[in-house]
Structure formats: structure tokens, C-alpha cells
Design an enzyme around this catalytic site. Structure first.
Site, mmCIF file in Angstrom:
data_model
loop_
_atom_site.group_PDB
_atom_site.id
_atom_site.type_symbol
_atom_site.label_atom_id
_atom_site.label_comp_id
_atom_site.label_asym_id
_atom_site.label_seq_id
_atom_site.Cartn_x
_atom_site.Cartn_y
_atom_site.Cartn_z
ATOM 1 N N CYS A 236 -22.471 -10.551 -25.973
ATOM 2 C CA CYS A 236 -22.818 -9.260 -25.363
ATOM 3 C C CYS A 236 -23.004 -9.381 -23.843
ATOM 4 O O CYS A 236 -23.342 -10.449 -23.335
ATOM 5 C CB CYS A 236 -24.116 -8.744 -25.951
ATOM 6 S SG CYS A 236 -24.131 -8.714 -27.731
ATOM 7 N N ARG B 172 -16.602 -11.904 -21.748
ATOM 8 C CA ARG B 172 -17.591 -12.567 -22.594
ATOM 9 C C ARG B 172 -17.329 -12.303 -24.067
ATOM 10 O O ARG B 172 -17.845 -13.020 -24.927
ATOM 11 C CB ARG B 172 -19.000 -12.062 -22.242
ATOM 12 C CG ARG B 172 -19.442 -12.413 -20.843
ATOM 13 C CD ARG B 172 -20.726 -11.698 -20.474
ATOM 14 N NE ARG B 172 -21.860 -12.186 -21.217
ATOM 15 C CZ ARG B 172 -22.633 -13.210 -20.855
ATOM 16 N NH1 ARG B 172 -22.379 -13.845 -19.730
ATOM 17 N NH2 ARG B 172 -23.647 -13.593 -21.582
ATOM 18 N N TRP C 192 -21.127 -7.568 -28.931
ATOM 19 C CA TRP C 192 -20.347 -8.449 -29.818
ATOM 20 C C TRP C 192 -21.134 -8.466 -31.122
ATOM 21 O O TRP C 192 -22.231 -9.005 -31.192
ATOM 22 C CB TRP C 192 -20.262 -9.843 -29.191
ATOM 23 C CG TRP C 192 -19.338 -10.782 -29.885
ATOM 24 C CD1 TRP C 192 -17.980 -10.881 -29.721
ATOM 25 C CD2 TRP C 192 -19.693 -11.814 -30.827
ATOM 26 N NE1 TRP C 192 -17.476 -11.889 -30.505
ATOM 27 C CE2 TRP C 192 -18.503 -12.470 -31.194
ATOM 28 C CE3 TRP C 192 -20.896 -12.231 -31.398
ATOM 29 C CZ2 TRP C 192 -18.484 -13.534 -32.109
ATOM 30 C CZ3 TRP C 192 -20.878 -13.286 -32.302
ATOM 31 C CH2 TRP C 192 -19.677 -13.923 -32.643
ATOM 32 N N ASN D 86 -29.249 -8.429 -25.515
ATOM 33 C CA ASN D 86 -28.403 -9.587 -25.869
ATOM 34 C C ASN D 86 -29.276 -10.562 -26.624
ATOM 35 O O ASN D 86 -30.428 -10.763 -26.238
ATOM 36 C CB ASN D 86 -27.914 -10.333 -24.628
ATOM 37 C CG ASN D 86 -26.834 -9.603 -23.909
ATOM 38 O OD1 ASN D 86 -26.459 -8.514 -24.315
ATOM 39 N ND2 ASN D 86 -26.348 -10.193 -22.836
ATOM 40 N N GLY D 87 -28.719 -11.216 -27.634
ATOM 41 C CA GLY D 87 -29.490 -12.209 -28.377
ATOM 42 C C GLY D 87 -29.698 -11.758 -29.810
ATOM 43 O O GLY D 87 -29.028 -10.820 -30.277
ATOM 44 N N GLU E 273 -8.578 -31.290 -27.672
ATOM 45 C CA GLU E 273 -8.608 -30.142 -26.767
ATOM 46 C C GLU E 273 -7.297 -29.338 -26.874
ATOM 47 O O GLU E 273 -7.320 -28.110 -26.899
ATOM 48 C CB GLU E 273 -8.858 -30.614 -25.332
ATOM 49 C CG GLU E 273 -8.856 -29.547 -24.267
ATOM 50 C CD GLU E 273 -9.895 -28.431 -24.480
ATOM 51 O OE1 GLU E 273 -10.734 -28.558 -25.374
ATOM 52 O OE2 GLU E 273 -9.805 -27.431 -23.759
ATOM 53 N N LYS F 186 -7.106 -25.439 -27.926
ATOM 54 C CA LYS F 186 -6.519 -24.452 -27.010
ATOM 55 C C LYS F 186 -5.469 -23.620 -27.751
ATOM 56 O O LYS F 186 -5.430 -22.408 -27.656
ATOM 57 C CB LYS F 186 -5.863 -25.228 -25.867
ATOM 58 C CG LYS F 186 -5.915 -24.695 -24.513
ATOM 59 C CD LYS F 186 -7.208 -24.761 -23.749
ATOM 60 C CE LYS F 186 -8.422 -24.355 -24.474
ATOM 61 N NZ LYS F 186 -9.669 -24.646 -23.915
ATOM 62 N N GLU G 196 -7.098 -21.227 -30.487
ATOM 63 C CA GLU G 196 -7.895 -20.076 -30.079
ATOM 64 C C GLU G 196 -7.079 -18.945 -29.483
ATOM 65 O O GLU G 196 -7.425 -17.788 -29.680
ATOM 66 C CB GLU G 196 -9.073 -20.473 -29.170
ATOM 67 C CG GLU G 196 -8.725 -21.228 -27.934
ATOM 68 C CD GLU G 196 -9.967 -21.708 -27.170
ATOM 69 O OE1 GLU G 196 -11.058 -21.168 -27.356
ATOM 70 O OE2 GLU G 196 -9.800 -22.636 -26.354
ATOM 71 N N HIS H 294 -3.757 -41.815 -43.741
ATOM 72 C CA HIS H 294 -4.832 -41.910 -44.736
ATOM 73 C C HIS H 294 -5.062 -40.576 -45.436
ATOM 74 O O HIS H 294 -6.135 -40.350 -45.983
ATOM 75 C CB HIS H 294 -6.119 -42.416 -44.069
ATOM 76 C CG HIS H 294 -5.966 -43.805 -43.548
ATOM 77 N ND1 HIS H 294 -5.934 -44.913 -44.371
ATOM 78 C CD2 HIS H 294 -5.754 -44.268 -42.289
ATOM 79 C CE1 HIS H 294 -5.743 -46.003 -43.635
ATOM 80 N NE2 HIS H 294 -5.632 -45.633 -42.363
ATOM 81 N N LYS I 52 -17.029 -15.688 -24.689
ATOM 82 C CA LYS I 52 -17.029 -16.722 -23.654
ATOM 83 C C LYS I 52 -18.330 -17.499 -23.634
ATOM 84 O O LYS I 52 -18.348 -18.707 -23.498
ATOM 85 C CB LYS I 52 -16.790 -16.060 -22.289
ATOM 86 C CG LYS I 52 -16.736 -17.015 -21.117
ATOM 87 C CD LYS I 52 -15.479 -17.862 -21.171
ATOM 88 C CE LYS I 52 -15.377 -18.847 -20.028
ATOM 89 N NZ LYS I 52 -14.343 -19.870 -20.321
HETATM 90 C C1 F6R Z 1 -12.825 -23.271 -25.708
HETATM 91 C C2 F6R Z 1 -14.115 -22.987 -25.120
HETATM 92 C C3 F6R Z 1 -15.321 -23.252 -25.942
HETATM 93 C C4 F6R Z 1 -16.487 -23.730 -25.045
HETATM 94 C C5 F6R Z 1 -17.768 -23.812 -25.880
HETATM 95 C C6 F6R Z 1 -18.934 -24.292 -25.056
HETATM 96 O O1 F6R Z 1 -11.781 -22.966 -24.844
HETATM 97 O O2 F6R Z 1 -14.213 -22.531 -24.009
HETATM 98 O O3 F6R Z 1 -15.075 -24.145 -26.956
HETATM 99 O O4 F6R Z 1 -16.155 -24.961 -24.498
HETATM 100 O O5 F6R Z 1 -18.082 -22.551 -26.415
HETATM 101 O O6 F6R Z 1 -19.220 -23.416 -24.015
HETATM 102 P P1 F6R Z 1 -20.058 -23.874 -22.755
HETATM 103 O O7 F6R Z 1 -19.252 -24.895 -22.038
HETATM 104 O O8 F6R Z 1 -20.260 -22.639 -21.965
HETATM 105 O O9 F6R Z 1 -21.328 -24.457 -23.286
#
Ligand code: F6R
Length: 607
Positions: A2, A27, A75, A101-102, A481, A485, A488, A504, A602
Site C-alpha cells: 500500500c 509499490r 494492496w 498501511n500494514g 537471481e 527475474k 516475476e 539427483h 515493491k
Molecule cells: C525481486 C525483488 C524482491 C526483493 C525482496 C526484498 O526482483 O525485488 O525479491 O529483493 O522483496 O526487498 P528489499 O530488498 O526491499 O528488502
């Protein structure tokens, strides 16, 4: 997750709120709303879906007049995305409007209690409880009411509260959820993060937990939960306004991918002086470093993947045992952490709920906490003993790229810094690494030069149903990673495997045409990974190989991507770039909402 914006000033609030909310869209959200006060009456507009729906409904804010208001992007957690569940929520009589938020953990009990007192609920949200609680506790002083509400609710919150009894001021408070105060000339703001208000002011207060702020047009006062005024330090944010705008790029993600060399320079250069790494922000002495028993690296998602790279790098350079752990696991596994251990916490936002809680667990057991954070003044930064900031600038695309890269560069700086103090490297080795670290941004630039090949590969493979990433050691860490990527933003199923582990079990999934992206960049393990590639090509997989210009993979793989040569420890900074670009172009081919992928947020401020 949010987003909150609040405004009080001389201008019409609604257009400012909508603009701020737009800047918080990244976000993640599924509905939005604004509340504006006009002649002592609170006017609320809410809409499910993208902000554009709210914009259309309010004719870009012009149908809602008034110079003070609060806005929210929701959200969904409690209750589906809908107009009714969207914030702001009104108290029964309409005297209070609340954005939140929360998560309010005891909302069920509070809801039952309020219902027994005659309050009627119209939404399924936990937030509506707060609006009614304000009304229940309000006896003519909003400060008293807010303190009572804080006392009763359990969980995390950032709240913006508008009251028809206070036509010239609104209040806000935070606990374990981000909220900043923006200080303007004749106008003041609240926001979940600075990008929402950067256009209006760079001067901010970072609120601590349980601090209450009262905002008027010409005055901002911050209080603690005992109603005592708190003197706050004004921070000036040096982020460029244009850094939070697309600037001609189709998506923030590709802009941020391209910004990586600049962000790396900004993070690395100021920390190298006269041929040595200087970490002014770190108070660890040589003695402290020598006494470290074990290092834990705790983070979520991509930041955790940086931790996996860090494990290999720090162990190699410093010979200290390192364990990388996912924060949501670490916090509940009763970790064996003591005051002789160093816990490194990695977080772009500095607000990730699980990471923050894991940090608190580590501290409660006496460990020293050093965090690697991008957002100055964030909760994780505030709670750490030492902070090394990544200077990536605002990262807007949900899928991280430049934050990941700058976090890696801080890991290199820190590992070399500690290795120098420990004497685990010769001066020749140290100097060589330092020279290569400084050259990294230029090498990243070289990888970015030939984007066509990644667009081409994406156009060939965007219809795949499942893609495997394999590699050994550091290549495995980068595979994690690359796979995340891709998942997502392109919604293609993908798995990352340690190349030697495939046989395995997982190799049973490899069949004719399965795409395997194999990373074989490290010199020492190149031949071993090639053997693993042969295992999948023997089962008719199609393989894209990522290696350095030093190696050839001809006749081994179907497509070769070559990255420049540098020491093995730095190769993740280069090999991740093709994987970011491949994912980006695959998602672009599919026409997906690259910057705001489905279901993702985000800043993950709930556990
Ligand atoms: C993936 C991504 C997430 C963040 C994770 C941690 O592209 O961005 O996996 O890495 O949510 O977020 P932070 O770094 O803000 O703690």
C-alpha cells in the site's frame, strides 16, 4: 504494498494526491482512494483497479475540492480488491477518515468489541476498525484519541487521519510501516516514500515508531506517545526528480538496467581513497573483525540472492564462515546467533517486514548488525549498528536490477575491507581486486552495449513453458537471481539448480526442447559445468550458455553469450546483466506489465 500520501497547503489537494499516488504505483496496488476536507465535510472517492479509474471518476481530482487530504493505494490483504474495501475508511459518523498501511493483527477482537458497542462495519478490512476506534475514543482531543488507538491496536501501521473537527490539520503515525514527512513552503506532506513528494520538496523527517505528527499548512509538529514534542532532524534527499521518472524509456525496468554503471560508480568510487577502501560509515574495528566467529547474511528475494553471492565471496577472501538465510526462515528458526557473530542484513527498501524482524531477533541475541540499504532513514537502516548505503537512487520497477547490482558492489567493498584488516590477502591480490572493482562499471557498460542479442533470444524463446538455470558456486548464485527475474515479470515457470545437483532428481524434467540457461563463467569450474551441460543436451535440451570471452562453448551449446573477463568474484556483476535483459525482453514480447507484475509489491511490509 500500500501507498499513502497526505497534503495540506494552499493548493487543491486532490490533484496533488493523485499525482503522489501515481508515483507510488510501483509499490503494487489493486484499488485507490482519496479523502479531501472541504468546509468541515470529508469527501471520499474510491475505485477498484488502476489509478486511472479514480482519475476518470474524479476528473483528475477536479470534482473533489479542498486544500487538505489523504490518499491511498491498497494492496489487498483483508478482503478482496473492491471499491468498498479501498481506503480511506470513514468512522461511523463520518467524522474521521483513515488511510492505513500494514496489518492490524487483533482486528477481529476489536471488530467484535466495536460491533457490541453498536458500530456497523461495511468493509472486510482491518483498517475500518481503526476509523471506528477513533470515533469511540474521541473525547474532543485528537491526540488523546490517537494515543488510545495506538495502545489498543496490535500489528504494524502507518496511518493518515483526517477529521472534520480539524479543518486545518491532519495527523499521522507509524509503527513498523514506512512513513515520511515532507516539509514544504506553505505546504506539508506525508508519504510512504519520498518518490511521491520529491517533486514538491526534498526536505523530510523520517518518523520513528510511535511518533505522531500533526501537519498544518505552515507548521509540522512531531510528538511521542506521551504527547511530548520531539525535535526532529531535517534530512535533505539528494535523489534526482528525474531518477523517479521514465525519461523516454518504455519501462522503468529497462531504464534501471541501463542505470547500473552509473549506480555502481556512485556506490564504489567514493569509498576508494588513495588505493584503499574507506568505509566511513562502518564502525567495526580491526579487533572487532578479527573476533567475528561467524557471519549471517539475512534478506529476502533478490537481496537474499546477493547474500548467496556474498557467502562465496566473503568466505574466499576473509576465510570467515558465512551462512546466507532467508529472513522469513531465520526469524522463526531459533537461530544460534551470539554476540560474537556479525549479521549482515540486505534490503533495498529498508522496510521489508521479515528482514526487519530477523534483524531484531539477531540484535536480541546480542549480534552486531550491519545493513546494506538503499533508502536513507528506513526502518532497517535506523535499527542497525552500521549501515552501508547503496547509492542506486530510487528503484521503481518491482523487479530489482540496479539495487541488486549495487548491493553486490557493497559486498565486494566490505569483503575486501575486512580481508585487508584480517590480512587474508597479499597486497598484490588486494590491489588487483581493487583495480578490477573500479573497472566493473565499465565492464557492465560493455555487456549492455549489445542488447540486440538478448532481444533476439527472447523473441525465440518467449513461448517456453519452463526454463532451467544452472551453474556452480557463484554461477549458481546468479542462476537463482536469473530465474527469479524471469518468473516475476514473464510468468514463465523456472527453476535454478546447482549444476551438479540436477542429476539427483530434476533432470527427469528435461525433455526435447526444454530451455536450459547454463552459466559457466568461473575458470576453475568451467569444465565441470560443461559436463553438466552435456548431460542436458544428451536429453535434447536447448542450451543458452553464458561464459566469458576467455572460454569457448562452441559445439557444446546452441547459443553463446560472452561477458568480459575479470576475477571470478566479480563475474556475477556481469553475468546477471544478460539474465536481466533476457527476462525483460521475454516479458516485453509477451506484452506484460513489466514494471508492475501481477501479485507483486515493491516494498513488502507484511510478513
Ligand atoms: C525481486 C525483488 C524482491 C526483493 C525482496 C526484498 O526482483 O525485488 O525479491 O529483493 O522483496 O526487498 P528489499 O530488498 O526491499 O528488502
Amino acid at each position: 504494498m500500500c501507498g499513502i500520501v497526505g497534503y495540506v497547503g494552499a493548493k487543491q489537494a486532490a490533484p496533488i494526491l493523485l499525482d503522489g499516488l501515481e508515483r507510488l504505483e510501483y509499490r503494487g496496488y489493486d484499488s485507490s482512494g482519496i479523502a479531501v476536507i472541504n468546509n468541515g465535510i470529508i469527501d471520499i472517492e474510491k475505485a477498484k483497479g488502476r489509478l486511472k479509474v479514480l482519475r476518470d471518476k474524479t476528473e483528475n481530482g477536479s470534482t473533489v475540492s479542498g486544500t487538505m487530504g489523504i490518499g491511498h493505494t491498497r494492496w489487498a490483504t483483508h478482503g478482496e480488491p473492491s471499491d468498498v474495501n479501498a481506503h480511506p475508511h470513514l468512522s461511523q459518523s463520518g467524522r474521521f477518515a483513515v488511510v492505513h498501511n500494514g496489518i492490524i493483527e487483533n482486528y477481529m477482537a476489536l471488530r467484535e468489541r466495536l460491533t457490541s458497542k453498536g458500530f456497523e462495519f461495511i468493509s472486510e478490512t482491518d483498517t475500518e476498525v481503526i476509523a471506528h476506534l477513533f470515533e469511540y475514543y474521541y473525547k474532543g482531543d485528537i491526540m488523546d484519541a490517537i494515543i488510545k488507538v495506538m495502545d489498543r491496536v496490535e500489528g504494524s501501521y502507518a496511518l493518515g487521519v483526517l477529521s472534520s473537527d480539524y479543518p486545518d490539520q491532519f495527523v499521522a503515525v507509524r509503527k513498523a510501516s514506512p512513513l515520511i514527512v515532507g516539509l514544504g513552503e506553505g505546504e506539508n506532506f506525508i508519504a510512504s516514500d519520498v518518490t511521491a513528494i520529491l517533486k514538491h520538496t526534498r526536505n523530510v523527517y523520517y518518523l520513528e515508531d510511535n511518533e505522531i505528527v500533526v501537519l498544518k499548512k505552515d507548521e509540522v509538529k512531531v510528538y511521542n506517545a506521551d504527547k511530548e514534542e520531539v525535535k526532529k532532524e531535517v534530512f535533505t534527499v539528494d535523489w534526482d526528480v528525474s531518477a523517479a521518472e521514465k525519461g523516454g524509456y518504455e519501462h522503468f525496468m529497462i531504464k534501471e538496467i541501463e542505470e547500473q554503471p552509473k549506480a555502481l560508480r556512485a556506490t564504489i568510487s567514493p569509498r576508494i581513497k588513495d588505493g584503499r577502501i574507506v568505509l566511513d560509515d562502518v564502525s567495526l574495528t580491526r579487533e572487532d573483525i578479527k573476533n567475528i566467529n561467524k557471519i549471517f547474511i539475512v534478506a529476502c528475494g533478490s537481496a537474499y540472492h546477493v547474500g548467496v553471492v556474498a557467502k562465496y565471496v566473503i568466505e574466499k577472501l576473509c576465510r570467515i564462515p558465512v551462512e546466507a538465510q532467508i529472513a522469513s526462515e531465520f526469524r522463526y528458526c531459533d537461530p544460534i546467533v551470539t554476540s560474537r557473530d556479525l549479521v549482515i542484513v540486505i534490503s533495498q527498501s529498508g522496510e521489508t517486514a521479515d528482514t526487519l524482524e530477523a534483524l531484531k531477533v539477531a540484535k536480541s541475541r546480542g549480534a552486531r548488525v550491519l545493513s546494506i540499504v538503499n533508502v536513507v532513514g528506513s526502518a532497517i537502516a535506523n535499527a542497525s549498528d552500521d549501515v552501508i548505503y547503496t547509492w542506486a537512487g530510487p528503484e521503481i520497477a518491482v523487479a530489482t536490477t540496479k539495487a541488486y547490482s549495487t548491493q553486490l558492489s557493497v559486498v565486494y567493498l566490505l569483503a575486501l575491507y575486512m580481508a585487508e584488516k584480517l590480512g587474508t590477502l597479499t597486497s598484490g591480490q588486494y590491489n588487483k581486486y581493487l583495480t578490477e572493482l573500479q573497472a566493473l562499471p565499465e565492464l557492465v557498460e560493455r555487456v549492455l552495449e549489445d542488447k540486440e542479442q538478448f532481444a533476439y533470444l527472447a523473441s525465440k524463446f518467449y513461448n517456453c513453458h519452463s526454463i532451467f538455470f544452472i551453474g556452480r558456486n557463484l554461477d549458481y548464485a546468479v542462476s537463482l537471481e536469473g530465474s527469479l527475474k524471469l518468473k516475476e515479470i514473464s510468468y514463465i515457470h523456472s527453476e535454478a539448480y546447482a549444476a551438479g545437483e540436477l542429476k539427483h532428481g530434476t533432470i527427469s524434467l528435461i525433455e526435447k526442447g526444454t530451455l536450459v540457461i547454463a552459466l559457466a563463467t568461473g575458470g576453475e569450474l568451467f569444465d565441470k559445468t560443461v559436463s553438466n551441460i552435456k548431460e542436458v543436451t544428451a536429453r535434447h535440451a536447448v542450451v543458452i550458455g553464458v561464459t566469458t570471452t576467455e572460454h569457448t562453448m562452441e559445439n557444446v551449446v546452441d547459443h553463446i553469450i560472452q561477458i568480459p573477463v575479470t576475477s571470478d568474484i566479480f563475474l556475477p556483476s556481469l553475468s546477471v546483466i544478460p539474465l536481466q535483459l533476457f527476462s525483460y525482453y521475454v516479458a516485453a514480447q509477451k506484452g506484460y506489465d513489466i514494471d508492475k507484475p501481477r501479485n507483486l509489491a515493491k516494498s513488502v511490509t507484511v510478513e
